[in-house]
Scaffold this motif. Structure first.
Motif, PDB file in Angstrom:
ATOM      1  N   GLN A  35      40.375  39.564  51.588  1.00  0.00           N
ATOM      2  CA  GLN A  35      39.222  39.052  50.860  1.00  0.00           C
ATOM      3  C   GLN A  35      39.668  37.879  50.019  1.00  0.00           C
ATOM      4  OE1 GLN A  35      37.745  42.211  48.461  1.00  0.00           O
ATOM      5  NE2 GLN A  35      36.748  43.253  50.148  1.00  0.00           N
ATOM      6  N   GLN A  36      38.761  36.945  49.823  1.00  0.00           N
ATOM      7  CA  GLN A  36      39.018  35.848  48.904  1.00  0.00           C
ATOM      8  C   GLN A  36      38.201  36.111  47.648  1.00  0.00           C
ATOM      9  OE1 GLN A  36      38.078  32.205  50.950  1.00  0.00           O
ATOM     10  NE2 GLN A  36      40.254  31.734  51.128  1.00  0.00           N
ATOM     11  N   VAL A  37      38.871  36.190  46.526  1.00  0.00           N
ATOM     12  CA  VAL A  37      38.211  36.424  45.252  1.00  0.00           C
ATOM     13  C   VAL A  37      38.058  35.086  44.564  1.00  0.00           C
ATOM     14  CG1 VAL A  37      38.357  37.614  43.057  1.00  0.00           C
ATOM     15  CG2 VAL A  37      39.239  38.707  45.111  1.00  0.00           C
ATOM     16  N   GLU A  38      36.802  34.712  44.276  1.00  0.00           N
ATOM     17  CA  GLU A  38      36.559  33.416  43.655  1.00  0.00           C
ATOM     18  C   GLU A  38      36.788  33.469  42.147  1.00  0.00           C
ATOM     19  OE1 GLU A  38      32.778  31.915  44.795  1.00  0.00           O
ATOM     20  OE2 GLU A  38      33.169  32.213  46.917  1.00  0.00           O
ATOM     21  N   ASP A  39      36.386  34.563  41.496  1.00  0.00           N
ATOM     22  CA  ASP A  39      36.549  34.689  40.053  1.00  0.00           C
ATOM     23  C   ASP A  39      37.235  36.020  39.767  1.00  0.00           C
ATOM     24  OD1 ASP A  39      36.425  34.358  37.356  1.00  0.00           O
ATOM     25  OD2 ASP A  39      34.292  34.760  37.169  1.00  0.00           O
ATOM     26  N   PRO A  40      38.538  36.017  39.509  1.00  0.00           N
ATOM     27  CA  PRO A  40      39.259  37.275  39.330  1.00  0.00           C
ATOM     28  C   PRO A  40      39.081  37.909  37.956  1.00  0.00           C
ATOM     29  CG  PRO A  40      40.768  35.444  39.146  1.00  0.00           C
ATOM     30  CD  PRO A  40      39.433  34.867  39.516  1.00  0.00           C
ATOM     31  N   ASP A  41      38.272  37.313  37.079  1.00  0.00           N
ATOM     32  CA  ASP A  41      38.067  37.840  35.727  1.00  0.00           C
ATOM     33  C   ASP A  41      37.056  38.982  35.772  1.00  0.00           C
ATOM     34  OD1 ASP A  41      38.113  38.181  33.002  1.00  0.00           O
ATOM     35  OD2 ASP A  41      36.728  36.530  32.607  1.00  0.00           O
ATOM     36  N   VAL A  42      37.509  40.169  36.157  1.00  0.00           N
ATOM     37  CA  VAL A  42      36.622  41.315  36.338  1.00  0.00           C
ATOM     38  C   VAL A  42      36.042  41.779  35.001  1.00  0.00           C
ATOM     39  CG1 VAL A  42      36.487  43.696  37.138  1.00  0.00           C
ATOM     40  CG2 VAL A  42      37.826  42.037  38.410  1.00  0.00           C
ATOM     41  N   GLN A  45      33.377  39.447  33.895  1.00  0.00           N
ATOM     42  CA  GLN A  45      32.144  39.644  34.657  1.00  0.00           C
ATOM     43  C   GLN A  45      31.387  40.876  34.168  1.00  0.00           C
ATOM     44  OE1 GLN A  45      33.179  39.836  38.777  1.00  0.00           O
ATOM     45  NE2 GLN A  45      33.739  37.682  38.903  1.00  0.00           N
TER      46      GLN A  45
END
Length: 79
Positions: A35-42, A45
């Protein structure tokens, strides 16, 4: 390059597909290799979603629904 590797791996998996089906059919369902994660700031979010939940007034709808559901459950139960 990654697409070719995925296709190669998919062809290997498909060649063993009858054997895998005998062992456990759920192994090939929903095959996720990368998977490509565009915004890793979980956490960011989650904080943004919670702030939106509060600011949009959905929290009041949730609380009112809980209260009405509790009252309805009390009125419809036999014991």
């Amino acid at each position: 390059m990654a697409v070719m590797e995925v296709q190669a791996l998919a062809s290997v998996v498909n060649s063993f597909h009858p054997l895998i089906d005998l062992m456990s059919p759920w192994l090939t369902d929903g095959l996720v290799l990368a998977q490509q994660v565009e915004d890793p700031d979980v956490l960011g979010q989650m904080q943004q979603a919670f702030n939106n939940f509060i600011e949009s007034g959905q929290v009041w709808a949730f609380l009112i629904g809980l209260i009405i559901g509790y009252i309805f459950r009390g009125m419809s139960s036999f014991g």
